[in-house]
Design an enzyme around this catalytic site. Structure first.
Site, mmCIF file in Angstrom:
data_model
loop_
_atom_site.group_PDB
_atom_site.id
_atom_site.type_symbol
_atom_site.label_atom_id
_atom_site.label_comp_id
_atom_site.label_asym_id
_atom_site.label_seq_id
_atom_site.Cartn_x
_atom_site.Cartn_y
_atom_site.Cartn_z
ATOM 1 N N HIS A 101 0.846 -1.182 0.000
ATOM 2 C CA HIS A 101 0.000 0.000 0.000
ATOM 3 C C HIS A 101 0.887 1.240 0.000
ATOM 4 O O HIS A 101 2.049 1.183 0.370
ATOM 5 C CB HIS A 101 -0.963 0.026 1.198
ATOM 6 C CG HIS A 101 -0.299 -0.045 2.529
ATOM 7 N ND1 HIS A 101 0.259 -1.202 3.026
ATOM 8 C CD2 HIS A 101 -0.108 0.896 3.479
ATOM 9 C CE1 HIS A 101 0.762 -0.971 4.222
ATOM 10 N NE2 HIS A 101 0.564 0.305 4.521
ATOM 11 N N HIS A 103 0.903 5.342 1.167
ATOM 12 C CA HIS A 103 0.288 6.401 1.951
ATOM 13 C C HIS A 103 0.379 7.707 1.169
ATOM 14 O O HIS A 103 1.451 8.058 0.668
ATOM 15 C CB HIS A 103 1.038 6.597 3.272
ATOM 16 C CG HIS A 103 0.955 5.436 4.196
ATOM 17 N ND1 HIS A 103 0.023 5.363 5.197
ATOM 18 C CD2 HIS A 103 1.696 4.308 4.271
ATOM 19 C CE1 HIS A 103 0.198 4.230 5.859
ATOM 20 N NE2 HIS A 103 1.208 3.575 5.315
#
Length: 135
Positions: A101, A103
């Site tokens: 992922h 940010h």
């Protein structure tokens, strides 16, 4: 492929509801439930990849293009002053959820978000060692 007990697989598939900012066939972008600043978002692939080491190049390329698209749109909406795009790999580097992922962290003047490190100096010895090992 999804991983049964992965919270990010559940978030990216919609099994766990989230504040979705964007979705396509490969990714879901959601607001982070533990934000570093107002508008902190996560880009999460719908397929499970442990981290950048495991991510196919095609998906990695799409992720960075999506990051640019999102921060361009969100900068205007949030009226922030800048952005950090952060991606951690392995626990020692700050990865706590082992599903790739990114940010997207909006930055505001004087926001006190702590994303720093102590600056060092590149030694001649380190430089030569690294360059030689790359040959």
């Amino acid at each position: 492929m999804r991983k049964e007990n992965c919270i990010f697989c559940k978030l990216s598939s919609g099994e766990i509801p989230s504040a979705t900012l964007y979705e396509d066939e490969d990714f879901r972008v959601i607001l982070d439930l533990s934000p570093a600043s107002k508008g902190h978002a996560l880009i999460i692939p719908k397929e499970h990849y442990r981290n950048l080491y495991d991510l196919p190049e095609e998906i990695a390329a799409k992720a960075i293009v999506l990051a640019k698209k999102m921060i361009l749109k969100l900068t205007d909406i949030l009226e922030c002053d800048g952005y950090n795009v952060v991606q951690n790999n392995e626990e020692v580097a700050g990865q706590s959820v082992f599903h790739f992922h990114m940010h997207l962290i909006p930055r505001y003047k004087d926001d006190q978000v702590g994303l720093g490190w102590k600056m060092g100096t590149l030694s001649e010895e380190d430089k030569e060692e690294i360059l030689n090992k790359l040959k």
